[in-house]
Design a protein around this motif. Sequence first.
Motif, PDB file in Angstrom:
ATOM      1  N   PRO A  71      33.411  25.898 -53.442  1.00  0.00           N
ATOM      2  CA  PRO A  71      32.312  24.815 -53.860  1.00  0.00           C
ATOM      3  C   PRO A  71      31.490  24.176 -52.766  1.00  0.00           C
ATOM      4  O   PRO A  71      30.355  23.971 -52.949  1.00  0.00           O
ATOM      5  N   ASN A  72      32.228  24.054 -51.620  1.00  0.00           N
ATOM      6  CA  ASN A  72      31.365  23.194 -50.485  1.00  0.00           C
ATOM      7  C   ASN A  72      30.245  24.231 -49.796  1.00  0.00           C
ATOM      8  O   ASN A  72      29.442  23.757 -49.494  1.00  0.00           O
ATOM      9  N   ASP A  74      29.020  26.602 -51.106  1.00  0.00           N
ATOM     10  CA  ASP A  74      27.980  26.902 -52.130  1.00  0.00           C
ATOM     11  C   ASP A  74      27.010  25.720 -52.317  1.00  0.00           C
ATOM     12  O   ASP A  74      25.998  25.755 -52.425  1.00  0.00           O
ATOM     13  N   ARG A  75      27.567  24.373 -52.001  1.00  0.00           N
ATOM     14  CA  ARG A  75      26.988  23.165 -52.086  1.00  0.00           C
ATOM     15  C   ARG A  75      25.920  23.304 -51.164  1.00  0.00           C
ATOM     16  O   ARG A  75      24.509  23.117 -51.418  1.00  0.00           O
ATOM     17  N   SER A  78      23.132  25.573 -52.346  1.00  0.00           N
ATOM     18  CA  SER A  78      22.407  24.964 -53.538  1.00  0.00           C
ATOM     19  C   SER A  78      21.397  23.840 -52.903  1.00  0.00           C
ATOM     20  O   SER A  78      20.263  23.415 -53.372  1.00  0.00           O
ATOM     21  N   GLU A  79      21.531  23.479 -51.868  1.00  0.00           N
ATOM     22  CA  GLU A  79      20.730  22.130 -51.325  1.00  0.00           C
ATOM     23  C   GLU A  79      19.984  22.808 -49.999  1.00  0.00           C
ATOM     24  O   GLU A  79      19.171  22.288 -49.426  1.00  0.00           O
ATOM     25  N   GLY A 329      33.818  20.778 -46.619  1.00  0.00           N
ATOM     26  CA  GLY A 329      33.695  19.558 -47.459  1.00  0.00           C
ATOM     27  C   GLY A 329      33.818  18.250 -46.639  1.00  0.00           C
ATOM     28  O   GLY A 329      33.175  17.358 -47.119  1.00  0.00           O
ATOM     29  N   LYS A 333      31.072  15.360 -46.347  1.00  0.00           N
ATOM     30  CA  LYS A 333      31.295  13.857 -46.903  1.00  0.00           C
ATOM     31  C   LYS A 333      30.852  13.290 -45.789  1.00  0.00           C
ATOM     32  O   LYS A 333      30.334  11.783 -46.000  1.00  0.00           O
ATOM     33  N   ASP A 336      27.443  12.457 -45.568  1.00  0.00           N
ATOM     34  CA  ASP A 336      26.947  11.536 -46.738  1.00  0.00           C
ATOM     35  C   ASP A 336      27.140  10.270 -46.258  1.00  0.00           C
ATOM     36  O   ASP A 336      26.415   9.311 -46.693  1.00  0.00           O
ATOM     37  N   LYS A 379      20.700  24.727 -44.492  1.00  0.00           N
ATOM     38  CA  LYS A 379      20.450  23.489 -45.209  1.00  0.00           C
ATOM     39  C   LYS A 379      19.419  22.570 -44.196  1.00  0.00           C
ATOM     40  O   LYS A 379      19.984  22.311 -43.278  1.00  0.00           O
TER      41      LYS A 379
END
Length: 555
Positions: A71-72, A74-75, A78-79, A329, A333, A336, A379
Amino acid sequence: MNGMKNIVFRVSLVVLALMAVSCKEKSQDVAMATNTATKERPNIIYIMADDLTTQAISAYGGIYKDIAPTPNIDRIASEGMLFQDVLCTNAICGPSRAAILTGNYSNRNGYYKNESGGKFDRSQWTFPQEFQKNGYQTSLFGKWHLGTEPAGFDTFKYHNSAGQQGHYWNPTFNENGKDVKEEGYSTNLSTDFAMQWLQEGRKQDAPFMMVLQYKAPHRPWQPDTKYEDLWEDIEMPYPSTFNDDYKGRELTAGDTEMTMEYFSRRDMKYKEPENLKGKEKIQWAFYGAKKGEIVQPEGMTAEEGRKWRYQTYIKDYLACVKSVDDNIGRVLKYLDDNNLADNTIIVLTSDQGFYLGDHGFFDKRFIYEESIRMPFILKYPGVVKPGTQNEDIITNIDFAPTLLDLADIETDQDMHGKSFEPILKGNTPADWEQGMYYHYYEWPYWHHVQPHYGIRTQKYTLAHFYYNIDVWELYDLEKDPEQMNNIINDPAYATVVTDLKKQLKNLMIKYENNKSLADFRKITDTDFGSIVDKKDDETSVQDVLTGGNDKEKGK
């Protein structure tokens, strides 16, 4: 009449909605262009996992995407932008890293192979040095695997044991020139070092370029304790080419030591007897890596043993990838939480592809798709449109000039590679190269893969295996994407072969490697030295497995 008014009203609403969407898209485009023009110099975090392959990343799809999602990673896709056709020019760890650092093929950077390939020449230019020279804070954490001390980094901490392969557990790192033993799991530790530098080691008022390179998921695929039994109760799916019989490719794909029959006791996590030392310890651990040494539980048939080895391997490999994804991830984080995400470029890649049972293989090296196709995701908010994909042919020598371009750093350094910054913005240059020149030199250790060169276009792969055989192979990637059928002798492709050989010749000239086969064999035969300095009494794995004569082993 009222019905007609109702229809007109509804149509008006649809038109207004479409106009709103159009305006929103235009405003986003304007915002991206404005950001590109006014943005401060971006931070860059370049993340590379060793032997990570597209088949293990759920953003790329594949048979493991629902069982072992990432998922990380993949993030980031996606971005940002996910690349489908980023290719490695020499699909093996050290040479690929050298190509990435220098923007040049092996024949120019001098680093051709891992085994007997010597040390990377640190006196030559690398892109981190250019970042450092232009005011960037630079750092390196994790795997280096090039023998010589890194240049161009303000601080570094890299794996410095097992020939710089490093260990998964309680590894030794070289921290700015001094060896330090650490306690814990290497994937977590490398991220710990990176996070500490981001929080405490860097200046807050200057851009940074951080290289974070994980050992995982490299052999021997040792998962973190919490993931050791993650998929214990399920049977992983098998790749469609798992039972490849290598028909038509007997002397190339069919003559290797990277099939399911070559996993060692160490790979299969056999418990080592106590009190083994030196040569005896190595012989026990690597039993299974030589022809005829089959590792499997007693009572299994050959087919049962083959599937058991695959299941053990793939579960361990994917568990290592899970820890990589977890730690990515952590990095996301931090960005962010500290308002750094909008002005930080994130790159996720590997040093080449890898076989996860495809064609019955593990490892890499071949010009075939699973080896040369690298995961690459980038990204950059405000510059790269989120959720986009690209299918242009890009190579690992293109990374350095592109990163420099994105940071608006001008250099007069001559590189084989070319910046693909326009592609990141959705504009593929008209003169962008349509084929990639590939060359693998190492033989026969490890894995007994014939040296070969070739060309890979979007439609075809043409390869010449030349060391002690003379074999050409051709694959039509549109009709045969799994590369099961060597069509080199198909009369229908005679014109294609002629054209591809001409293109290949031109690329070899372009990249200054238009040598004779005798010259290429000489590179393979040359012992450039070890990646690390060995003690006189030190016994290497190669010495144990080959009896000190790896050329004899290759016969």
